[in-house]
Design an enzyme around this catalytic site. Structure first.
Site, PDB file in Angstrom:
ATOM      1  N   ASP A  51      45.015  30.978  36.452  1.00 30.19           N
ATOM      2  CA  ASP A  51      44.310  31.867  35.534  1.00 30.19           C
ATOM      3  C   ASP A  51      44.736  33.305  35.768  1.00 30.19           C
ATOM      4  OD1 ASP A  51      42.038  32.596  33.636  1.00 30.19           O
ATOM      5  OD2 ASP A  51      41.522  33.749  35.431  1.00 30.19           O
ATOM      6  N   TYR A  56      44.201  42.391  34.803  1.00 32.00           N
ATOM      7  CA  TYR A  56      44.495  42.311  36.224  1.00 32.00           C
ATOM      8  C   TYR A  56      45.776  43.089  36.553  1.00 32.00           C
ATOM      9  CZ  TYR A  56      41.197  38.374  36.015  1.00 32.00           C
ATOM     10  OH  TYR A  56      40.103  37.564  35.805  1.00 32.00           O
ATOM     11  N   LYS A  82      43.566  35.874  28.959  1.00 33.96           N
ATOM     12  CA  LYS A  82      42.353  36.378  28.323  1.00 33.96           C
ATOM     13  C   LYS A  82      42.674  37.384  27.216  1.00 33.96           C
ATOM     14  CE  LYS A  82      39.916  35.640  32.660  1.00 33.96           C
ATOM     15  NZ  LYS A  82      41.078  35.442  33.556  1.00 33.96           N
TER      16      LYS A  82
END
Length: 328
Positions: A51, A56, A82
């Protein structure tokens, strides 16, 4: 490693997966070499679910995850990223501080609309260098991140048009599943009430310490066959370190109340001759709707140490004794 299905889809994931925030430099710098070595350690241990997210390291995690997975046969792993934040280049002195050390030179703009989700997805393809993403999570929708007033705007974007983008991507085969990637229960229940989703990445709200998901979400997931992916299994660290000075809970210093609760749990674990962290990392998978627990780190040794906790036999009596000290 055991395999569990994602909702009503054909996807299945290993019961433990790799969370990519730390290799994006969360709280401390992570070099590319360290990131690749940590990803390889995860792979060698049998983890096949990875993931990541644009947020990030402002693209850093996606780039490193894609670089690593590009050499692996595509049918051998499951990948999620995401949507909800778009990256925009800025001068180095204008890069915002979201606790990422030496991120890429971008800032983030929130956009949960149809166009925002489609643009974010296309940009993720480019950063990953891959042509397939399996799961797409709507990142950090909810009052926990935005506050009630702003979230009302963003939630309307999502419900009015963003969900249509996710439905179209799934119908076209571009993704196999979609859902929410959040730190709160309330927004999950609100979105589930408006329409079906496949899965939820829930951080820190179904752990040995924080059982907030028991306030209706587990029941809703069972009813609609929605799978949970659990992040933040150590609640920002305190369930791994114990109630030591400076212990963190929910992305900040632990309160006296939380320290007292964890101290009681640690005493229970020690009375049964097991590490508290072993009880914590194994706890979520006792619930059938939980498909996966993410382990996030930027150090191969830390990942190996966490994986070794999986071989510790945790008596059911530990969980029963810890229940009165949980946050619900």
């Amino acid at each position: 490693m055991d395999i569990r299905k994602i909702g009503n889809t054909s996807l299945a994931v290993t019961q433990f997966g790799f969370g990519g925030a730390a290799i994006g430099g969360l709280y401390r710098e992570c070099t590319r070499d360290a990131a690749i070595k940590t990803l390889q350690t995860a792979w060698d241990a049998g983890l096949r679910y990875f993931d990541t997210a644009p947020f990030y390291g402002f693209g850093l995690s996606e780039r490193r995850t894609g670089d690593f997975l590009r050499a692996k046969p595509r049918e051998t792993y499951v990948l999620s990223t995401k949507v909800g934040r778009l990256l925009r280049p800025v001068p180095e002195d204008q890069v915002p501080d979201y606790s990422y050390v030496n991120p890429l030179p971008f800032t983030v703009d929130y956009d949960y609309s149809y166009d925002g989700i489609m643009r974010s997805f296309a940009f993720s393809y480019a950063r990953l260098g891959l042509n397939k993403v399996d799961i797409l999570f709507v990142h950090d929708i909810g009052a926990y991140t935005h506050g009630a007033e702003k979230n009302a705007v963003y939630l309307r974007q999502l419900l009015d048009s963003g969900m249509r983008a996710l439905e179209e991507l799934k119908a076209s085969g571009a993704i196999s599943a979609y859902g929410l990637g959040v730190n709160e229960v309330e927004v999950c229940l609100e979105v589930i009430a408006r329409g079906p989703i496949d899965c939820i990445l829930l951080a820190g709200r179904y752990s040995l310490l924080d059982r907030s998901a028991e306030r209706g979400l587990l029941e809703a997931c069972r009813k609609h066959n929605i799978s949970l992916v659990i992040g933040g299994v150590f609640n920002s660290g305190i369930l791994a370190t114990g109630p030591v000075p400076g212990a963190n809970f929910d992305y900040g210093p632990a309160s006296d109340d939380v320290l007292t609760r964890v101290r009681a749990m640690q005493d229970i674990a020690e009375a049964n001759s097991i590490p508290l962290a072993a009880a914590a990392i194994q706890f979520p998978l006792r619930e059938p709707v939980v498909a996966n627990v993410l382990i996030g780190t930027a150090k191969p040794a830390s990942l190996t140490r966490n994986l070794e906790l999986l071989s510790v036999k945790v008596p059911e009596a530990v969980y029963a004794a810890a229940a009165p000290f949980t946050i619900r």
